[in-house]
Design a protein around this motif. Structure first.
Motif, PDB file in Angstrom:
ATOM      1  N   GLN A  66     -12.413  88.315 -38.931  1.00 55.18           N
ATOM      2  CA  GLN A  66     -13.761  87.856 -39.225  1.00 55.18           C
ATOM      3  C   GLN A  66     -13.884  87.305 -40.641  1.00 55.18           C
ATOM      4  O   GLN A  66     -14.784  86.517 -40.928  1.00 55.18           O
ATOM      5  CB  GLN A  66     -14.773  88.999 -39.035  1.00 55.18           C
ATOM      6  CG  GLN A  66     -14.810  89.592 -37.641  1.00 55.18           C
ATOM      7  CD  GLN A  66     -15.162  88.578 -36.578  1.00 55.18           C
ATOM      8  OE1 GLN A  66     -16.204  87.931 -36.624  1.00 55.18           O
ATOM      9  NE2 GLN A  66     -14.273  88.427 -35.599  1.00 55.18           N
ATOM     10  N   VAL A  67     -12.987  87.721 -41.533  1.00 56.94           N
ATOM     11  CA  VAL A  67     -13.128  87.329 -42.943  1.00 56.94           C
ATOM     12  C   VAL A  67     -11.899  86.637 -43.532  1.00 56.94           C
ATOM     13  O   VAL A  67     -12.021  85.808 -44.436  1.00 56.94           O
ATOM     14  CB  VAL A  67     -13.490  88.550 -43.824  1.00 56.94           C
ATOM     15  CG1 VAL A  67     -14.849  89.096 -43.441  1.00 56.94           C
ATOM     16  CG2 VAL A  67     -12.434  89.647 -43.727  1.00 56.94           C
ATOM     17  N   ALA A  68     -10.698  86.979 -43.051  1.00 56.76           N
ATOM     18  CA  ALA A  68      -9.476  86.479 -43.691  1.00 56.76           C
ATOM     19  C   ALA A  68      -9.372  84.954 -43.724  1.00 56.76           C
ATOM     20  O   ALA A  68      -8.997  84.397 -44.766  1.00 56.76           O
ATOM     21  CB  ALA A  68      -8.244  87.080 -43.006  1.00 56.76           C
ATOM     22  N   PRO A  69      -9.663  84.237 -42.639  1.00 59.34           N
ATOM     23  CA  PRO A  69      -9.484  82.778 -42.690  1.00 59.34           C
ATOM     24  C   PRO A  69     -10.292  82.110 -43.801  1.00 59.34           C
ATOM     25  O   PRO A  69      -9.821  81.152 -44.419  1.00 59.34           O
ATOM     26  CB  PRO A  69      -9.953  82.324 -41.295  1.00 59.34           C
ATOM     27  CG  PRO A  69      -9.738  83.515 -40.420  1.00 59.34           C
ATOM     28  CD  PRO A  69     -10.064  84.696 -41.290  1.00 59.34           C
ATOM     29  N   GLN A  70     -11.502  82.605 -44.069  1.00 60.99           N
ATOM     30  CA  GLN A  70     -12.331  82.028 -45.119  1.00 60.99           C
ATOM     31  C   GLN A  70     -11.957  82.599 -46.491  1.00 60.99           C
ATOM     32  O   GLN A  70     -11.967  81.892 -47.505  1.00 60.99           O
ATOM     33  CB  GLN A  70     -13.813  82.288 -44.850  1.00 60.99           C
ATOM     34  CG  GLN A  70     -14.373  81.622 -43.600  1.00 60.99           C
ATOM     35  CD  GLN A  70     -13.939  82.324 -42.312  1.00 60.99           C
ATOM     36  OE1 GLN A  70     -13.824  83.555 -42.273  1.00 60.99           O
ATOM     37  NE2 GLN A  70     -13.697  81.555 -41.267  1.00 60.99           N
ATOM     38  N   MET A  71     -11.602  83.887 -46.537  1.00 59.62           N
ATOM     39  CA  MET A  71     -11.304  84.538 -47.812  1.00 59.62           C
ATOM     40  C   MET A  71     -10.121  83.891 -48.509  1.00 59.62           C
ATOM     41  O   MET A  71     -10.146  83.659 -49.728  1.00 59.62           O
ATOM     42  CB  MET A  71     -11.035  86.026 -47.589  1.00 59.62           C
ATOM     43  CG  MET A  71     -10.626  86.769 -48.855  1.00 59.62           C
ATOM     44  SD  MET A  71     -10.060  88.441 -48.525  1.00 59.62           S
ATOM     45  CE  MET A  71     -11.606  89.231 -48.105  1.00 59.62           C
ATOM     46  N   VAL A  72      -9.036  83.632 -47.775  1.00 61.81           N
ATOM     47  CA  VAL A  72      -7.813  83.141 -48.425  1.00 61.81           C
ATOM     48  C   VAL A  72      -8.027  81.785 -49.084  1.00 61.81           C
ATOM     49  O   VAL A  72      -7.305  81.429 -50.031  1.00 61.81           O
ATOM     50  CB  VAL A  72      -6.641  83.073 -47.422  1.00 61.81           C
ATOM     51  CG1 VAL A  72      -6.335  84.451 -46.860  1.00 61.81           C
ATOM     52  CG2 VAL A  72      -6.912  82.071 -46.298  1.00 61.81           C
ATOM     53  N   GLN A  73      -9.019  81.032 -48.625  1.00 60.74           N
ATOM     54  CA  GLN A  73      -9.308  79.733 -49.233  1.00 60.74           C
ATOM     55  C   GLN A  73      -9.943  79.876 -50.608  1.00 60.74           C
ATOM     56  O   GLN A  73      -9.968  78.912 -51.386  1.00 60.74           O
ATOM     57  CB  GLN A  73     -10.224  78.928 -48.314  1.00 60.74           C
ATOM     58  CG  GLN A  73      -9.634  78.637 -46.949  1.00 60.74           C
ATOM     59  CD  GLN A  73     -10.599  77.894 -46.043  1.00 60.74           C
ATOM     60  OE1 GLN A  73     -11.320  76.996 -46.488  1.00 60.74           O
ATOM     61  NE2 GLN A  73     -10.622  78.254 -44.767  1.00 60.74           N
ATOM     62  N   GLN A  74     -10.445  81.084 -50.912  1.00 56.31           N
ATOM     63  CA  GLN A  74     -11.104  81.321 -52.198  1.00 56.31           C
ATOM     64  C   GLN A  74     -10.198  82.023 -53.209  1.00 56.31           C
ATOM     65  O   GLN A  74     -10.633  82.343 -54.308  1.00 56.31           O
ATOM     66  CB  GLN A  74     -12.364  82.167 -51.973  1.00 56.31           C
ATOM     67  CG  GLN A  74     -13.352  81.547 -50.995  1.00 56.31           C
ATOM     68  CD  GLN A  74     -14.513  82.490 -50.711  1.00 56.31           C
ATOM     69  OE1 GLN A  74     -15.266  82.857 -51.613  1.00 56.31           O
ATOM     70  NE2 GLN A  74     -14.663  82.879 -49.459  1.00 56.31           N
ATOM     71  N   ILE A  75      -8.939  82.265 -52.842  1.00 53.83           N
ATOM     72  CA  ILE A  75      -7.997  82.967 -53.713  1.00 53.83           C
ATOM     73  C   ILE A  75      -6.850  82.027 -54.064  1.00 53.83           C
ATOM     74  O   ILE A  75      -6.155  81.519 -53.183  1.00 53.83           O
ATOM     75  CB  ILE A  75      -7.463  84.237 -53.022  1.00 53.83           C
ATOM     76  CG1 ILE A  75      -8.614  85.220 -52.781  1.00 53.83           C
ATOM     77  CG2 ILE A  75      -6.375  84.886 -53.873  1.00 53.83           C
ATOM     78  CD1 ILE A  75      -8.220  86.452 -51.994  1.00 53.83           C
ATOM     79  N   ASP A  76      -6.654  81.795 -55.348  1.00 57.98           N
ATOM     80  CA  ASP A  76      -5.630  80.871 -55.821  1.00 57.98           C
ATOM     81  C   ASP A  76      -4.287  81.587 -55.973  1.00 57.98           C
ATOM     82  O   ASP A  76      -4.126  82.439 -56.853  1.00 57.98           O
ATOM     83  CB  ASP A  76      -6.057  80.272 -57.171  1.00 57.98           C
ATOM     84  CG  ASP A  76      -5.068  79.222 -57.670  1.00 57.98           C
ATOM     85  OD1 ASP A  76      -4.152  78.843 -56.899  1.00 57.98           O
ATOM     86  OD2 ASP A  76      -5.220  78.777 -58.829  1.00 57.98           O
ATOM     87  N   LEU A  77      -3.338  81.251 -55.120  1.00 58.77           N
ATOM     88  CA  LEU A  77      -1.983  81.801 -55.207  1.00 58.77           C
ATOM     89  C   LEU A  77      -0.974  80.722 -55.579  1.00 58.77           C
ATOM     90  O   LEU A  77       0.215  80.827 -55.260  1.00 58.77           O
ATOM     91  CB  LEU A  77      -1.595  82.464 -53.879  1.00 58.77           C
ATOM     92  CG  LEU A  77      -2.405  83.700 -53.465  1.00 58.77           C
ATOM     93  CD1 LEU A  77      -1.827  84.306 -52.187  1.00 58.77           C
ATOM     94  CD2 LEU A  77      -2.444  84.753 -54.572  1.00 58.77           C
ATOM     95  N   THR A  78      -1.445  79.717 -56.282  1.00 58.14           N
ATOM     96  CA  THR A  78      -0.549  78.639 -56.710  1.00 58.14           C
ATOM     97  C   THR A  78       0.621  79.203 -57.511  1.00 58.14           C
ATOM     98  O   THR A  78       0.434  79.969 -58.461  1.00 58.14           O
ATOM     99  CB  THR A  78      -1.316  77.625 -57.574  1.00 58.14           C
ATOM    100  OG1 THR A  78      -2.427  77.113 -56.829  1.00 58.14           O
ATOM    101  CG2 THR A  78      -0.402  76.476 -57.972  1.00 58.14           C
ATOM    102  N   GLY A  79       1.824  78.841 -57.116  1.00 60.87           N
ATOM    103  CA  GLY A  79       3.015  79.286 -57.818  1.00 60.87           C
ATOM    104  C   GLY A  79       3.558  80.630 -57.362  1.00 60.87           C
ATOM    105  O   GLY A  79       4.660  81.020 -57.755  1.00 60.87           O
TER     106      GLY A  79
END
Length: 333
Positions: free
Chosen positions: A148-161
């Protein structure tokens, strides 16, 4: 906070609210909603399929109709678009596992007064249950909630690198899956108890990510965490361990991270008064019933534990999550 002004009718509705919940639980347990997806059925036809008493089933169907979870047309009952999507086992958005997990918890909640008197859990910890059905509903219920939340949440967390993620106590691996889907260069390890492996592997395979996500068996409460990572994700595991257990978990998670690593904690977070929001306050009682030391934590308590574990640059990420949930991030110096 504004004080709610109760009236007797609302108080009685609160007291009897479990009636509606139990009707929903029975409908899911009997798999009524799946049976009604393909065609309308009469009480007699559905009773024959389910092997139930006709009188009892009619009463349940009428109650589910009153709750607007199914529809009645003449002598026939049919599903609704909502129930087709969330209550039928044939739907990829099925929420029945978490609903059946809630059903399993009902007996303990009915004895909450005894747990308050003793200070001890009412039954075994569900996450470590040996009953296969109970375990499946817990693990796949966590999948239901995370989806219910993961697909949208991960777009708001920057894991660049970032290249290697530890999903500690990750159960079926839902968050590891969505972090990897959103970050093509990321690989992940779901680290959990051996009994969790079948649920994780079938879920990872469902998303075609077996080449990037591995399951590693381990008891992180009693063993050191294997491997080295540059980001750690701990979703809803500290509340089951209590303050002392959480300190152990955080210490081991931090030790598994490279210098400059990122640690993220998702929990139901209480305000500093420990009374609000409502869901984390009630969830603490759920931990009383199911764990020896578990509880919900406030933001300041979580910050204190992370600081003690050596984490710096602490911040709560700006996200609007359900049920008072929040994500805290910090760096490993």
């Amino acid at each position: 906070m504004d004080r709610k002004l109760w009236n007797p009718g609302e108080l009685l509705q609160l007291s009897g609210g479990y009636w509606s919940a139990c009707a929903l639980h029975a409908g899911v347990k009997l798999d009524i909603f799946t049976q009604l997806v393909e065609r309308p059925l009469s009480v007699g036809e559905l009773a024959g399929i389910l092997g139930t008493d006709t009188r009892g089933l009619r009463m349940l169907l009428n109650a589910l109709t009153a709750l607007e979870l199914i529809e009645k047309k003449g002598d026939y009952y049919t599903s609704t678009p909502f129930s087709d999507m969330f209550l039928s086992r044939t739907s990829p958005q099925y929420l029945g596992h978490i609903i059946l997990h809630h059903r399993h918890l009902m007996a303990s909640w009915s004895r909450l007064d005894a747990a308050v008197i003793s200070g001890n859990p009412d039954n075994e910890r569900v996450s470590q249950a040996n009953d296969g059905e109970v375990r499946e509903n817990f693990e796949m219920g966590m999948f239901n909630l995370a989806m219910q939340v993961a697909p949208q949440m991960v777009q708001q967390i920057d894991l660049t690198g970032r290249r290697r993620l530890l999903d500690l106590g990750g159960g079926p691996g839902t968050y590891a899956i969505h972090f990897c889907k959103h970050n093509p260069d990321l690989k992940a390890v779901v680290y959990d108890l051996p009994r969790t492996r079948p649920f994780a592997e079938q879920t990872i395979d469902r998303f075609d990510l077996t080449d990037r996500i591995a399951f590693v068996e381990g008891d992180f409460m009693n063993e050191e965490i294997q491997g080295r990572y540059d980001v750690a994700w701990l979703s809803h595991i500290l509340h089951g361990a209590g303050p002392e257990g959480s300190a152990v978990i955080l210490g081991k998670a931090v030790a598994s991270l490279e210098k400059g690593g990122l640690i993220m904690i998702q929990e139901f977070i209480l305000d500093d008064n420990l009374c609000t929001p409502l869901f984390p306050a009630l969830f603490s009682l759920n931990m009383l019933l199911g764990t020896p030391a578990g509880q919900s934590f406030s933001l300041s308590e979580l910050f204190e534990m992370l600081t003690a574990a050596g984490v710096t640059d602490l911040r709560r990420l700006p996200m609007d999550l359900p049920n008072g949930a929040g994500v805290i991030a910090g760096a490993i110096p």
